[in-house]
Motif scaffolding. Structure first.
Motif, PDB file in Angstrom:
ATOM      1  N   GLU A   1       0.810  -1.218   0.000  1.00  0.00           N
ATOM      2  CA  GLU A   1       0.000   0.000   0.000  1.00  0.00           C
ATOM      3  C   GLU A   1       0.846   1.271   0.000  1.00  0.00           C
ATOM      4  O   GLU A   1       2.048   1.232  -0.088  1.00  0.00           O
ATOM      5  N   GLN A   2       0.163   2.419   0.080  1.00  0.00           N
ATOM      6  CA  GLN A   2       0.845   3.711   0.100  1.00  0.00           C
ATOM      7  C   GLN A   2       1.152   4.100   1.540  1.00  0.00           C
ATOM      8  O   GLN A   2       0.413   3.781   2.466  1.00  0.00           O
ATOM      9  N   TYR A   3       2.256   4.840   1.720  1.00  0.00           N
ATOM     10  CA  TYR A   3       2.737   5.156   3.056  1.00  0.00           C
ATOM     11  C   TYR A   3       3.169   6.614   3.162  1.00  0.00           C
ATOM     12  O   TYR A   3       3.579   7.230   2.191  1.00  0.00           O
ATOM     13  N   HIS A   4       3.074   7.136   4.390  1.00  0.00           N
ATOM     14  CA  HIS A   4       3.601   8.469   4.644  1.00  0.00           C
ATOM     15  C   HIS A   4       4.492   8.426   5.873  1.00  0.00           C
ATOM     16  O   HIS A   4       4.501   7.476   6.649  1.00  0.00           O
ATOM     17  N   THR A   5       5.262   9.484   6.050  1.00  0.00           N
ATOM     18  CA  THR A   5       6.142   9.584   7.208  1.00  0.00           C
ATOM     19  C   THR A   5       5.358  10.042   8.428  1.00  0.00           C
ATOM     20  O   THR A   5       4.222  10.502   8.334  1.00  0.00           O
TER      21      THR A   5
ATOM     22  N   THR B   1       9.305  15.501  -0.035  1.00  0.00           N
ATOM     23  CA  THR B   1       9.461  16.668   0.839  1.00  0.00           C
ATOM     24  C   THR B   1       8.216  16.939   1.672  1.00  0.00           C
ATOM     25  O   THR B   1       8.300  17.576   2.723  1.00  0.00           O
ATOM     26  N   ILE B   2       7.040  16.466   1.215  1.00  0.00           N
ATOM     27  CA  ILE B   2       5.812  16.682   1.981  1.00  0.00           C
ATOM     28  C   ILE B   2       5.351  15.423   2.714  1.00  0.00           C
ATOM     29  O   ILE B   2       4.281  15.410   3.300  1.00  0.00           O
ATOM     30  N   GLY B   3       6.169  14.354   2.661  1.00  0.00           N
ATOM     31  CA  GLY B   3       5.901  13.224   3.540  1.00  0.00           C
ATOM     32  C   GLY B   3       5.574  11.893   2.913  1.00  0.00           C
ATOM     33  O   GLY B   3       5.214  10.960   3.635  1.00  0.00           O
ATOM     34  N   PHE B   4       5.717  11.738   1.610  1.00  0.00           N
ATOM     35  CA  PHE B   4       5.399  10.459   0.991  1.00  0.00           C
ATOM     36  C   PHE B   4       6.624   9.559   0.932  1.00  0.00           C
ATOM     37  O   PHE B   4       7.688   9.962   0.466  1.00  0.00           O
ATOM     38  N   ARG B   5       6.450   8.325   1.412  1.00  0.00           N
ATOM     39  CA  ARG B   5       7.454   7.286   1.228  1.00  0.00           C
ATOM     40  C   ARG B   5       7.249   6.643  -0.132  1.00  0.00           C
ATOM     41  O   ARG B   5       6.263   6.884  -0.821  1.00  0.00           O
TER      42      ARG B   5
ATOM     43  N   SER C   1       8.861  20.214  13.116  1.00  0.00           N
ATOM     44  CA  SER C   1       8.120  21.465  13.302  1.00  0.00           C
ATOM     45  C   SER C   1       7.056  21.687  12.235  1.00  0.00           C
ATOM     46  O   SER C   1       6.364  22.708  12.250  1.00  0.00           O
ATOM     47  N   GLY C   2       6.925  20.733  11.302  1.00  0.00           N
ATOM     48  CA  GLY C   2       5.850  20.818  10.323  1.00  0.00           C
ATOM     49  C   GLY C   2       6.187  21.543   9.042  1.00  0.00           C
ATOM     50  O   GLY C   2       5.276  21.957   8.306  1.00  0.00           O
ATOM     51  N   ASP C   3       7.456  21.694   8.741  1.00  0.00           N
ATOM     52  CA  ASP C   3       7.868  22.297   7.477  1.00  0.00           C
ATOM     53  C   ASP C   3       8.252  21.207   6.491  1.00  0.00           C
ATOM     54  O   ASP C   3       8.710  20.124   6.890  1.00  0.00           O
ATOM     55  N   PRO C   4       8.112  21.476   5.186  1.00  0.00           N
ATOM     56  CA  PRO C   4       8.577  20.487   4.213  1.00  0.00           C
ATOM     57  C   PRO C   4      10.092  20.376   4.259  1.00  0.00           C
ATOM     58  O   PRO C   4      10.781  21.277   4.773  1.00  0.00           O
ATOM     59  N   ALA C   5      10.629  19.276   3.749  1.00  0.00           N
ATOM     60  CA  ALA C   5      12.085  19.185   3.615  1.00  0.00           C
ATOM     61  C   ALA C   5      12.571  20.348   2.773  1.00  0.00           C
ATOM     62  O   ALA C   5      11.853  20.872   1.918  1.00  0.00           O
ATOM     63  N   GLU C   6      13.810  20.759   3.004  1.00  0.00           N
ATOM     64  CA  GLU C   6      14.295  22.013   2.428  1.00  0.00           C
ATOM     65  C   GLU C   6      14.455  21.982   0.918  1.00  0.00           C
ATOM     66  O   GLU C   6      14.585  23.038   0.291  1.00  0.00           O
ATOM     67  N   GLY C   7      14.448  20.808   0.308  1.00  0.00           N
ATOM     68  CA  GLY C   7      14.539  20.796  -1.139  1.00  0.00           C
ATOM     69  C   GLY C   7      15.105  19.513  -1.690  1.00  0.00           C
ATOM     70  O   GLY C   7      15.191  18.496  -1.019  1.00  0.00           O
TER      71      GLY C   7
END
Length: 283
Positions: free
Chosen positions: A89-93, A219-223, A184-190
């Motif tokens: 299935e699909q996963y998130h961090t 960067t927004i949390g998808f594995r 802290s809820g920010d996306p990865a820096e790039g």
């Protein structure tokens, strides 16, 4: 995770194409000799230790893992093994972008070609078409100086920079991400795009869009959709939860999803229905 390394196998090329995630406007320093203590930490966090690469990126020393993700030295030390999770299935961090609704600004190094800039426009438009609580827009980027005195000023939350890396052991890295959302809820820096791939393989705008959209996903949390096997790369390696979490997204399929944009290896260049379900569920 563009973890990601990510490998996207394109039959037309003589080498296997790998989408991974790293940023720098200089050629990264690569070393094959990895201390056993570092390999142990990577293994204990649930990652494969095959083809770990040492790299200096954006002034930080660290390691590229699973062809897809760059972890700085201090991040490697902080990785912990999380409990096992279902293997499909699909996963998130664990960490996701917070402060919703939110506009995420994405910038790109002006040294990239117009094709790359067009591809970024297309990738952001693809995300925005889903009408979720995250929206994306181009950031302002200005450059002053040249060479070692080059300075980039930007208001980007996610910045796309250039790195150059030749094929290695039959694989070429296309993109390399700076990880996943912060605590802290920010996306990865790039993330970075491999200019060696761009200059020597002449990818289409659509191919560039697919790489960028994949790396934005990290960067927004998808594995990776197939993080548990990386079967889309022709391997059988479980990335594990890797200290960042791998949480099942309800409503996504219980088997392999070969057309998902977030497969470890492509050649998907757009969202399939399950990617859209996952994006809508999280944001």
């Amino acid at each position: 995770m563009k973890k990601l390394l990510v490998k996207w196998c394109v039959v037309a090329f003589l080498v296997t194409i790998v989408f991974t995630c790293q940023e720098t406007d200089q050629v990264p320093v690569l070393e094959d000799e990895i201390p056993q203590a570092i390999l142990d930490k990577i293994f204990n966090a649930g990652y494969s230790t095959q083809d770990v690469i040492r790299a200096d990126w954006n002034g930080k020393s660290g390691y590229v893992v699973e062809y897809d993700l760059f972890f700085a030295e201090d991040e490697i030390s902080g990785l912990e093994l999380n409990p096992k999770v279902p293997q499909t299935e699909q996963y998130h961090t664990t960490n996701l972008v917070a402060g919703l609704p939110r506009v995420i600004k994405v910038g790109i190094d002006p040294s990239f070609s117009q094709s790359a800039k067009t591809a970024l426009d297309d990738a952001l438009a693809m995300y925005n078409a889903e009408n979720v609580s995250l929206s994306f827009q181009l950031a302002t980027v200005t450059v002053s100086g040249k060479g070692k005195k080059k300075t980039i000023t930007t208001d980007a939350d996610i910045f796309i920079s250039a790195f150059s890396e030749r094929p290695r052991r039959g694989f070429i890295t296309l993109g390399r991400a700076a990880g996943f959302p912060t605590a802290s809820g920010d996306p990865a820096e790039g993330f970075g795009l491999n200019t060696y791939w761009i200059d020597n393989y002449a990818p289409s705008v659509d191919e560039l869009k697919g790489v960028m959209a994949h790396e934005i996903g990290h960067t927004i949390g998808f594995r990776h959709t197939d993080y548990q096997t990386r079967e889309s790369c022709g391997s059988n390696t479980n990335e594990g939860s890797a200290g960042v979490g791998a949480i099942y997204i309800p409503g996504t399929p219980s088997g392999s999803d070969a057309t998902s944009l977030m497969q470890s290896c492509g050649p998907s260049r757009t969202f399939n229905n399950n990617d859209k379900i996952a994006l809508d569920y999280l944001y």
